[in-house]
Write a protein that holds these residues in place. Structure first.
Motif, mmCIF file in Angstrom:
data_model
loop_
_atom_site.group_PDB
_atom_site.id
_atom_site.type_symbol
_atom_site.label_atom_id
_atom_site.label_comp_id
_atom_site.label_asym_id
_atom_site.label_seq_id
_atom_site.Cartn_x
_atom_site.Cartn_y
_atom_site.Cartn_z
ATOM 1 N N MET A 1 0.844 -1.210 0.000
ATOM 2 C CA MET A 1 0.000 0.000 0.000
ATOM 3 C C MET A 1 0.880 1.261 0.000
ATOM 4 S SD MET A 1 -3.048 0.946 2.659
ATOM 5 C CE MET A 1 -3.926 -0.578 2.666
ATOM 6 N N GLN A 2 0.465 2.237 -0.794
ATOM 7 C CA GLN A 2 1.198 3.512 -0.852
ATOM 8 C C GLN A 2 0.937 4.327 0.426
ATOM 9 O OE1 GLN A 2 2.953 4.923 -3.572
ATOM 10 N NE2 GLN A 2 2.927 2.874 -4.472
ATOM 11 N N TYR A 3 1.770 5.289 0.680
ATOM 12 C CA TYR A 3 1.499 6.207 1.797
ATOM 13 C C TYR A 3 1.521 7.659 1.295
ATOM 14 C CZ TYR A 3 6.409 7.553 2.125
ATOM 15 O OH TYR A 3 7.654 8.072 1.854
ATOM 16 N N ILE A 4 0.969 8.583 2.126
ATOM 17 C CA ILE A 4 0.984 10.013 1.741
ATOM 18 C C ILE A 4 1.948 10.729 2.683
ATOM 19 C CG2 ILE A 4 -0.494 11.978 1.109
ATOM 20 C CD1 ILE A 4 -2.926 10.205 1.713
ATOM 21 N N LYS A 5 2.834 11.520 2.070
ATOM 22 C CA LYS A 5 3.802 12.256 2.902
ATOM 23 C C LYS A 5 3.062 13.283 3.751
ATOM 24 C CE LYS A 5 7.727 12.049 -0.181
ATOM 25 N NZ LYS A 5 8.248 12.694 -1.370
ATOM 26 N N ASN A 6 3.601 13.542 4.952
ATOM 27 C CA ASN A 6 2.954 14.529 5.843
ATOM 28 C C ASN A 6 2.827 15.897 5.163
ATOM 29 O OD1 ASN A 6 3.099 12.427 7.552
ATOM 30 N ND2 ASN A 6 4.210 13.496 9.205
ATOM 31 N N ALA A 7 3.886 16.315 4.449
ATOM 32 C CA ALA A 7 3.869 17.636 3.790
ATOM 33 C C ALA A 7 2.732 17.708 2.768
ATOM 34 C CB ALA A 7 5.209 17.878 3.110
ATOM 35 N N ASN B 1 -2.512 5.223 19.361
ATOM 36 C CA ASN B 1 -3.115 5.008 20.688
ATOM 37 C C ASN B 1 -4.521 4.419 20.601
ATOM 38 O OD1 ASN B 1 -0.882 6.074 21.867
ATOM 39 N ND2 ASN B 1 -1.704 8.165 21.926
ATOM 40 N N GLY B 2 -4.970 4.155 19.385
ATOM 41 C CA GLY B 2 -6.284 3.538 19.207
ATOM 42 C C GLY B 2 -7.445 4.508 19.349
ATOM 43 N N LYS B 3 -7.157 5.814 19.371
ATOM 44 C CA LYS B 3 -8.247 6.790 19.533
ATOM 45 C C LYS B 3 -8.975 7.013 18.209
ATOM 46 C CE LYS B 3 -6.374 9.183 23.480
ATOM 47 N NZ LYS B 3 -5.409 10.205 23.829
ATOM 48 N N ILE B 4 -8.269 6.941 17.110
ATOM 49 C CA ILE B 4 -8.914 6.968 15.786
ATOM 50 C C ILE B 4 -8.314 5.807 14.987
ATOM 51 C CG2 ILE B 4 -9.541 9.419 15.650
ATOM 52 C CD1 ILE B 4 -6.977 10.002 14.197
ATOM 53 N N ASP B 5 -8.984 5.413 13.894
ATOM 54 C CA ASP B 5 -8.438 4.225 13.224
ATOM 55 C C ASP B 5 -7.962 4.478 11.802
ATOM 56 O OD1 ASP B 5 -10.867 4.397 12.065
ATOM 57 O OD2 ASP B 5 -11.234 2.236 12.015
ATOM 58 N N LEU B 6 -7.024 5.431 11.687
ATOM 59 C CA LEU B 6 -6.390 5.642 10.380
ATOM 60 C C LEU B 6 -5.471 4.444 10.110
ATOM 61 C CD1 LEU B 6 -5.298 9.421 10.565
ATOM 62 C CD2 LEU B 6 -6.877 8.428 8.913
ATOM 63 N N GLU B 7 -5.429 4.028 8.840
ATOM 64 C CA GLU B 7 -4.498 2.942 8.490
ATOM 65 C C GLU B 7 -3.100 3.552 8.345
ATOM 66 O OE1 GLU B 7 -7.810 0.414 5.940
ATOM 67 O OE2 GLU B 7 -6.499 1.830 4.927
#
Ligand SMILES: C[S@@+](CC[C@H](N)C(=O)[O-])C[C@H]1O[C@@H](n2cnc3c(N)ncnc32)[C@H](O)[C@@H]1O
Length: 413
Positions: free
Chosen positions: A1-7, A29-35
């Motif tokens: 899977m590709q990723y997106i740079k923070n910038a 921390n499991g507070k949201i579930d971004l992959e």
């Protein structure tokens, strides 16, 4: 899977680098579930449809939070609701919403009437010529003319549009009384408080010897013809109505033509309309109609009253006075230093008005016309000029007008 740079995320969504790092932290921390994707020990946000939807929601939530923090939510004071009727509250809200302007006649209500009365007394006594003393002087110069028109009529009414405190009309009223032809002084104003002050003044000045009648009307658009009608107990054409529109009031209206047309429709064929105004000139521009008798701070104080009633405290805005060339008008306005949400409620009416930082609320306007512009304004609205009198300095003017009765007069549409 590709990723997106923070910038890339900060650029695409207009969020800070810190916000992106917080999202990654919250996912760990499991507070949201971004992959997330790990590359060389560092976590990145995966480029997935699931993440696209979630990020959009996080961005919207962040925006709401930011707005809430910066925005001041205000509500008008109880005094505001006591002073203005339900329909007036709606008119103020609509005007703020559409034009970012408070209609100028609402400045003369309650405490505003007391300020204005004090202001007029100060101007009346000043040795320096100003709009009020100039009006009194110009009316005096017209005495011969009044003698002449009154000789053709058995009776006369004095109708005063925008009464102030009656000082501007006082000498003319005294003169009309001496003719023995005066039926009534009819005061017409948006402010019942100024009508009360004027009624009391006239009663005092003339020992209760003048019949007065006071009517609340908004002369920026309302007609007033019916307020005169019950004075016609004999042939109506034996009564002349002299209608005063003094002190530059016409210059305060957003759309002066609407007012002039309503006045024209209210006048009889022989009635005369008398307007006093200050022409556009260097002094008027510099001293803003105050003839240098007042500082801008004083002018602002009178105009700030409505802002206070709306719930705006003076830390939220800066008052400014500008001359707007495009509309040739002096404007007094409050420039907002913060975002404001005004919550207005009256009976079943509710309105939220959102004003951005840097926007302005207009609290006062004054059109400045030259000689020709003023005449053109009256003529195009079906009011012909019988006379024009000026003081030697050419700054103040008195116009005597009558309805243009020619059948093919091209009334402005
Ligand atoms: C500038 S002062 C002039 C007072 C007086 N005629 C004089 O020359 O001293 C404006 C007056 O007109 C009234 N006024 C302003 N706007 C009005 C409106 N739209 N309808 C009725 N009266 C209004 C105010 O309440 C106030 O009495």
């Amino acid at each position: 899977m590709q990723y997106i740079k923070n910038a890339e995320l900060t650029r695409l969504h207009g969020v800070s680098d810190k916000a992106v790092r917080n999202w990654i932290e919250a996912s760990l921390n499991g507070k949201i579930d971004l992959e997330l994707i790990e590359i060389e020990g560092k976590k990145y946000i995966a480029d997935s449809l699931h993440n696209d939807v979630l990020i959009e929601r996080l961005v919207q939530k962040g925006k709401k939070y930011r707005n809430k923090r910066a925005q001041k939510t205000i509500t008008p004071t109880q005094e505001f609701y006591d002073l203005y009727s339900h329909s007036q509250v709606i008119e103020i809200a609509n005007s703020l919403d559409k034009h970012r302007e408070v209609p100028s006649h609402y400045r003369y209500f309650g405490k505003g009437a007391i300020y204005w009365n004090a202001h007029l007394h100060k101007f009346y006594q000043a040795s320096k010529t100003n709009m009020l003393t100039a009006t009194v002087e110009l009316l005096k110069l017209e005495k011969g003319y009044f003698d002449s028109i009154l000789s053709n009529h058995e009776f006369v009414n004095l109708v005063d549009l925008g009464v102030g405190n009656g000082l501007a009309a006082r000498d003319l009223l005294a003169y009309l009384k001496t003719t023995g032809k005066l039926k009534k002084y009819i005061g017409i104003d948006a402010s019942k408080d100024l009508l009360k002050i004027t009624e009391r003044n006239i009663s005092e000045w003339f020992d209760g010897d003048i019949v007065t009648e006071m009517h609340v009307r908004d002369v920026s658009h309302e007609q007033f013809g019916e307020t005169i009608s019950d004075t016609y107990d004999t042939d109506a054409s034996s009564t002349l109505n002299i209608v005063l529109f003094l002190g530059g009031t016409i210059g305060n209206f957003r759309e002066p033509s609407i007012s002039l047309r309503a006045i024209r429709e209210s006048l009889g064929k022989d009635d005369i309309l008398i307007t006093s105004d200050e022409f556009d000139n260097e002094n008027a521009r510099k001293f803003f109609g105050s003839a240098n008798l007042e500082t801008f701070t004083n002018v602002s104080l009178r105009n700030q009253l409505l802002l206070e009633l709306l719930g705006l405290d003076d830390s939220m805005y800066e008052m400014e006075h500008i001359f707007e060339e495009k509309i040739k008008s002096h404007l007094v306005q409050a420039r907002l230093k913060t975002e404001v949400l005004i919550n207005i409620r009256s009976l079943n009416y509710q309105k939220q008005i959102f004003l951005r930082k840097g926007e302005r609320i207009l609290v006062f306007r004054m059109w400045e016309w030259t000689n020709n512009e003023l005449i053109e304004l009256y003529e195009k609205n079906g009011l012909s000029q019988l006379r024009m009198t000026k003081l030697p300095n050419n700054e103040y003017v008195l116009l005597v007008s009558q309805v243009n009765t020619s059948l093919n007069h091209p009334i402005a549409r």
